[in-house]
Design a protein around this motif. Structure first.
Motif, PDB file in Angstrom:
ATOM      1  N   ALA A 295      44.865-110.292 -53.366  1.00  0.00           N
ATOM      2  CA  ALA A 295      45.798-110.276 -54.496  1.00  0.00           C
ATOM      3  C   ALA A 295      45.003-109.940 -55.752  1.00  0.00           C
ATOM      4  O   ALA A 295      44.102-110.677 -56.138  1.00  0.00           O
ATOM      5  CB  ALA A 295      46.492-111.624 -54.631  1.00  0.00           C
TER       6      ALA A 295
ATOM      7  N   GLU B 298      44.925-108.873 -59.868  1.00  0.00           N
ATOM      8  CA  GLU B 298      45.631-108.794 -61.145  1.00  0.00           C
ATOM      9  C   GLU B 298      44.880-107.830 -62.056  1.00  0.00           C
ATOM     10  O   GLU B 298      43.683-107.617 -61.903  1.00  0.00           O
ATOM     11  CB  GLU B 298      45.776-110.172 -61.794  1.00  0.00           C
TER      12      GLU B 298
ATOM     13  N   LEU C 102      52.593-107.910 -53.774  1.00  0.00           N
ATOM     14  CA  LEU C 102      52.616-108.848 -52.647  1.00  0.00           C
ATOM     15  C   LEU C 102      53.286-108.193 -51.453  1.00  0.00           C
ATOM     16  O   LEU C 102      54.372-107.642 -51.562  1.00  0.00           O
ATOM     17  CB  LEU C 102      53.347-110.131 -53.053  1.00  0.00           C
ATOM     18  N   ASN C 103      52.604-108.231 -50.298  1.00  0.00           N
ATOM     19  CA  ASN C 103      53.108-107.586 -49.102  1.00  0.00           C
ATOM     20  C   ASN C 103      52.622-108.377 -47.895  1.00  0.00           C
ATOM     21  O   ASN C 103      51.428-108.390 -47.587  1.00  0.00           O
ATOM     22  CB  ASN C 103      52.603-106.136 -49.044  1.00  0.00           C
TER      23      ASN C 103
ATOM     24  N   GLY D 264      40.318-109.947 -58.313  1.00  0.00           N
ATOM     25  CA  GLY D 264      41.077-110.749 -57.371  1.00  0.00           C
ATOM     26  C   GLY D 264      41.489-112.060 -58.027  1.00  0.00           C
ATOM     27  O   GLY D 264      40.744-112.639 -58.804  1.00  0.00           O
TER      28      GLY D 264
ATOM     29  N   PRO E 140      49.770-109.094 -58.995  1.00  0.00           N
ATOM     30  CA  PRO E 140      49.459-108.440 -57.723  1.00  0.00           C
ATOM     31  C   PRO E 140      50.699-107.907 -57.027  1.00  0.00           C
ATOM     32  O   PRO E 140      51.796-108.430 -57.205  1.00  0.00           O
ATOM     33  CB  PRO E 140      48.825-109.563 -56.908  1.00  0.00           C
TER      34      PRO E 140
END
Length: 187
Positions: A155, A157, A147-148, A87, A145
């Motif tokens: 998030a 990575e 994104l939504n 995260g 990440p």
């Protein structure tokens, strides 16, 4: 009838990752890596590690006079890249820069350094069960990440690292003691 001690499989959710500067092109012994990272303070942990995998190529040979079989011989071993996911946290913390993007970008700017490392599978009480070491790792891919705004997900990575070989080490003895002291450290 004697009863033995039941040995359940280790859970896959309890692990640590420790990385340190590569010692040489041939890589150090795992004891060197473990002892040099013992006592490292945690400033980033990974939620997922994948890619502990190797494949041996097999060469086929059709021998003259052997019509009922094709002979098989071992050839070159290839290792998969190791993928680390975590995260996203703040860009800087008390221990220094923990941003995986910065680690990857250092290679783009010609400042990157290879890393050796250990991935340790831990029992539920935190004791090392299995230890895998790898050597001369470099970042191969970074992914930001997804994104939504319609989902409430963390998030995450991803950093994929290429390396020059994995070894499975003994989780007991001095290595196990040193690894037990290692807390997650980032690439």
């Amino acid at each position: 009838m004697a009863t033995g001690t039941r040995r359940d499989p280790a859970p896959a959710f309890n692990f640590s990752v420790a990385l340190t500067a590569a010692k040489s092109k041939t890589g150090p012994g795992a004891g060197t890596v473990a002892l040099s990272t013992a006592g490292t303070r945690s400033y980033a942990g990974f939620s997922e590690v994948t890619g502990l995998e190797m494949t041996m190529a097999v060469e086929s040979y059709d021998a003259g006079g052997v019509n009922d079989a094709t002979l098989k011989f071992p050839s070159r071993v290839r290792w998969s890249n190791i993928t680390l996911k975590r995260g996203i946290v703040g860009r800087r913390d008390q221990q220094g820069d923990s941003d995986l993007w910065t680690r990857f970008n250092s290679y783009l700017e010609g400042r990157g350094e290879r890393r050796d490392g250990l991935i340790t599978l831990l029992s539920t009480d935190g004791a090392p069960v299995h230890v895998w070491s790898f050597r001369n790792a470099i970042p191969a891919r970074w992914e930001g990440p997804g994104l939504n705004a319609g989902r409430s997900a963390v998030a995450v990575e991803t950093l994929e690292i290429a390396h020059e070989g994995i070894r499975r080490e003994d989780a007991g003895g001095a290595l196990g003691t040193a690894v037990g002291a290692v807390v997650d450290a980032i690439f």
